[in-house]
Design a protein around this motif. Structure first.
Motif, mmCIF file in Angstrom:
data_model
loop_
_atom_site.group_PDB
_atom_site.id
_atom_site.type_symbol
_atom_site.label_atom_id
_atom_site.label_comp_id
_atom_site.label_asym_id
_atom_site.label_seq_id
_atom_site.Cartn_x
_atom_site.Cartn_y
_atom_site.Cartn_z
ATOM 1 N N CYS A 21 0.850 -1.197 0.000
ATOM 2 C CA CYS A 21 0.000 0.000 0.000
ATOM 3 C C CYS A 21 0.884 1.245 0.000
ATOM 4 O O CYS A 21 1.747 1.402 0.879
ATOM 5 C CB CYS A 21 -0.906 -0.002 1.231
ATOM 6 S SG CYS A 21 -1.845 1.538 1.401
ATOM 7 N N ASN A 23 0.176 4.089 0.825
ATOM 8 C CA ASN A 23 -0.180 4.983 1.934
ATOM 9 C C ASN A 23 0.358 4.502 3.278
ATOM 10 O O ASN A 23 0.940 5.269 4.036
ATOM 11 C CB ASN A 23 -1.699 5.133 1.983
ATOM 12 C CG ASN A 23 -2.140 6.202 2.966
ATOM 13 O OD1 ASN A 23 -1.606 7.308 2.942
ATOM 14 N ND2 ASN A 23 -3.101 5.870 3.800
ATOM 15 N N CYS A 24 0.160 3.188 3.559
ATOM 16 C CA CYS A 24 0.558 2.698 4.889
ATOM 17 C C CYS A 24 1.669 1.646 4.842
ATOM 18 O O CYS A 24 2.023 1.089 5.875
ATOM 19 C CB CYS A 24 -0.651 2.164 5.641
ATOM 20 S SG CYS A 24 -1.320 0.631 4.926
ATOM 21 N N SER A 29 -2.272 -5.946 1.556
ATOM 22 C CA SER A 29 -3.527 -5.397 2.091
ATOM 23 C C SER A 29 -4.439 -4.836 1.000
ATOM 24 O O SER A 29 -5.571 -4.452 1.278
ATOM 25 C CB SER A 29 -3.227 -4.293 3.103
ATOM 26 O OG SER A 29 -2.596 -3.214 2.424
ATOM 27 N N CYS A 57 -7.278 -0.397 0.306
ATOM 28 C CA CYS A 57 -6.401 -0.981 1.322
ATOM 29 C C CYS A 57 -7.233 -1.394 2.528
ATOM 30 O O CYS A 57 -7.942 -0.588 3.122
ATOM 31 C CB CYS A 57 -5.328 0.029 1.752
ATOM 32 S SG CYS A 57 -4.306 -0.644 3.097
ATOM 33 N N CYS A 60 -5.448 0.513 5.904
ATOM 34 C CA CYS A 60 -5.662 1.937 6.183
ATOM 35 C C CYS A 60 -6.921 2.484 5.513
ATOM 36 O O CYS A 60 -7.255 3.648 5.683
ATOM 37 C CB CYS A 60 -4.444 2.764 5.767
ATOM 38 S SG CYS A 60 -4.263 2.921 3.972
HETATM 39 ZN ZN LIG Z 1 -2.928 1.080 3.337
#
Ligand SMILES: [Zn+2]
Length: 201
Positions: A21, A23-24, A29, A57, A60
């Motif tokens: 991911c 973002n996280c 995920s 995701c 997150c």
């Molecule tokens: Zn994420």
């Protein structure tokens, strides 16, 4: 109430085991999903409008639209999109329209055949639709038939729109007088299109 617009149908989702991911930074995920949009009118799907999709995701909860995906997730999404098949019912409206058009053409073929049949064996009471010299329309009714002639009573009304000719085709509109035309002349008028339709009850 929405009469027309577009709707998306879910086709396929797949969890990506390898991707990370953005973002996280969690691995595995991301769930990729593919949808196909279709145009609809009066709750009837018409035709597909193309596919769209996203990644989601599960860690997150960030959602990224397909067009904003980065490699390598983008490549995975494209592969999923290519193998996801949309349902045939998204073409329902187009299929209905095709059925409707073929119905209309079958019906008009039938009418055309009937016309040829009626013209070739005239009967008393047949009404002929004709176009006059100044572009108006009216009708004639057959009152008698002899060996070589057909006798008609003319309609006392004329109308400018061919589509409204049925409005003047009423028994009380026909003259008491009648006149004869040779069958040969009638045939010429039919062939030239001056007499262009026939109605029989
Ligand atoms: Zn994420």
């Amino acid at each position: 109430m929405i009469i027309y617009g577009s709707k998306a149908v879910h086709l396929k989702s797949e969890q990506s085991k390898t991707s990370i991911c953005p973002n996280c930074d969690t691995q595995g995920s991301l769930v990729l999903s593919v949808y196909r949009k279709h145009a609809h009118i009066f709750w009837t799907p018409l035709f597909p409008l193309g596919k769209k999709g996203m990644s989601h995701c599960q860690h997150c909860q960030e959602v990224v639209e397909a067009k904003k995906l980065q490699e390598p997730i983008k490549g995975e999404y494209e592969a999923l999109k290519n193998e996801a098949k949309g349902p045939l019912w998204q073409f329902a409206g187009l299929a209905l329209i095709a059925v409707f058009i073929s119905f209309i053409s079958i019906e008009s073929g039938k009418n055309e055949k009937l016309k040829v049949q009626y013209f070739s064996s005239p009967q008393i009471g047949d009404r002929y639709h004709y176009k006059d010299d100044i572009g108006s329309y009216s009708t004639l009714i057959i009152t008698s038939i002899s060996h070589d002639s057909i006798f008609f009573s003319p309609n006392e009304y004329v109308i400018n729109k061919v589509s409204q000719i049925y409005k003047i085709d009423k028994p009380e509109n026909y003259s008491e007088m009648s006149f004869g035309l040779s069958k040969l002349n009638v045939k010429k008028m039919i062939d030239s299109g001056d007499i262009f339709n026939v109605k029989r009850d």
